[in-house]
Enzyme design. Structure first.
Site, short mmCIF file in Angstrom:
data_model
loop_
_atom_site.label_atom_id
_atom_site.label_comp_id
_atom_site.label_asym_id
_atom_site.label_seq_id
_atom_site.Cartn_x
_atom_site.Cartn_y
_atom_site.Cartn_z
N SER A 278 -9.26 -0.23 -1.19
CA SER A 278 -8.50 1.02 -1.05
C SER A 278 -7.90 1.43 -2.39
O SER A 278 -8.63 1.64 -3.35
CB SER A 278 -7.44 0.85 0.05
OG SER A 278 -6.82 2.08 0.33
N HIS B 109 -7.40 6.50 5.15
CA HIS B 109 -8.86 6.42 5.33
C HIS B 109 -9.30 6.94 6.69
O HIS B 109 -10.22 6.41 7.30
CB HIS B 109 -9.36 5.00 5.07
CG HIS B 109 -8.98 4.49 3.71
ND1 HIS B 109 -9.55 5.00 2.56
CD2 HIS B 109 -8.07 3.58 3.31
CE1 HIS B 109 -9.00 4.41 1.51
NE2 HIS B 109 -8.09 3.55 1.94
#
Length: 298
Positions: free
Chosen positions: A85, A188
């Site tokens: 991430s 996300h």
């Protein structure tokens, strides 16, 4: 074969920078980068409580700065680099696609944009541990959630609204354990779409270099040889699921023998112990871990 990995949001804990600031080079770096991100990273990394560093606009710059500063002290050349991430920004700098200063400027914008997107609707994330993967994914889909992180080693993170998460909690997949994550939104997922456009503008004026080492992408675990493509992927990844399982699969295919997870380490090496059996792992948590990492490499 050595892979260096940088952790994502949720890895931060109160006071995790305290012992590191006794190292002058580390303190100087964090102090200089505080100016770029417009936050007192020393204050946040030593005195702030868990709630203050849970703030996305704080957590993301803090994590990227910590990872990059610990990498500079480690002073090794990896064969493969990957980040989870927001850790992809640290990975991009380590791989030479952008400079550390550019990475910090980008993470400042990323953190702010994602914090603003998270404020629109009350959302969150929960880790689903164990269970049959197909059944877990079916349960996530049933409740309108997104499998935001498919981490491998029996861990999938679902993201969505608070109501959707409560519905999953009330009807969990068989043989699975649910753990709420200390994050400020459903990262996300489609809820982060507004942040994508803002981050795209932030990278528009950069001139990325092609990485001289293997750099893996969260989108599909692929090794990306173009710096521009990696930045494009990094931008869209804000609203797309992280496929860390595929990153680990690529590591296995490439013959990785050692993984070092940068500060604040522990999450990704934990996944590797289950998903990459036989690979030596070192999690950088304290300055003493630098020497442990060098001993493993020796």
């Amino acid at each position: 074969m050595l892979v260096i990995v940088a952790p994502g949001q949720g890895a931060q804990t109160p006071g995790f920078l305290s012992s590191w600031l006794e190292i002058p080079e580390f303190r100087d770096r964090i102090s200089a980068w505080s100016q770029i991100v417009e936050l007192d990273l020393i204050e946040y990394g030593t005195k702030a409580d868990a709630e203050r560093i849970r703030d996305t606009a704080v957590a993301q710059p803090l994590l990227v700065a910590a990872a990059l500063a610990s990498f500079e002290l480690l002073n090794v050349r990896p064969d493969i680099v990957a980040g989870h991430s927001v850790g992809e920004l640290a990975a991009a700098a380590i791989a030479g696609v952008i400079t550390p200063e550019e990475a910090l400027a980008l993470v400042r914008e990323r953190g702010r944009a994602m914090a603003e997107a998270a404020a629109v609707t009350k959302t969150g994330m929960v880790a689903v541990l164990g269970g049959d993967e197909a059944e877990v994914l079916a349960a996530i889909e049933k409740h309108g959630l997104t499998p935001a992180n498919i981490n491998g080693a029996g861990q999938i993170v679902a993201g969505g609204t608070v109501e959707q998460l409560e519905a999953l909690k009330a009807e969990p997949p068989k043989r699975a354990r649910l753990i709420p994550l200390s994050v400020a939104g459903a990262f996300h997922t489609v809820h982060m779409a507004p942040a994508v456009e803002r981050l795209a503008k932030a990278v528009a004026d950069l001139s990325p270099s092609d990485p001289p080492v293997t750099l893996l992408s969260n989108r599909d675990g692929a090794a990306v040889s173009s710096g521009k493509e990696f930045l494009d992927r990094l931008v869209s990844q804000v609203a797309d699921p992280v496929r860390w399982d595929k990153c680990m699969a690529t590591m296995a295919e490439r013959g990785v023998t050692t993984m070092i997870e940068l500060l604040p380490g522990g999450t990704l090496t934990g996944l590797a112990r289950r998903g990459l059996p036989g690979v030596r792992t070192v999690a950088i948590k304290t300055p003493a871990d630098l020497e442990a990492a060098r001993e493993v490499l020796a």
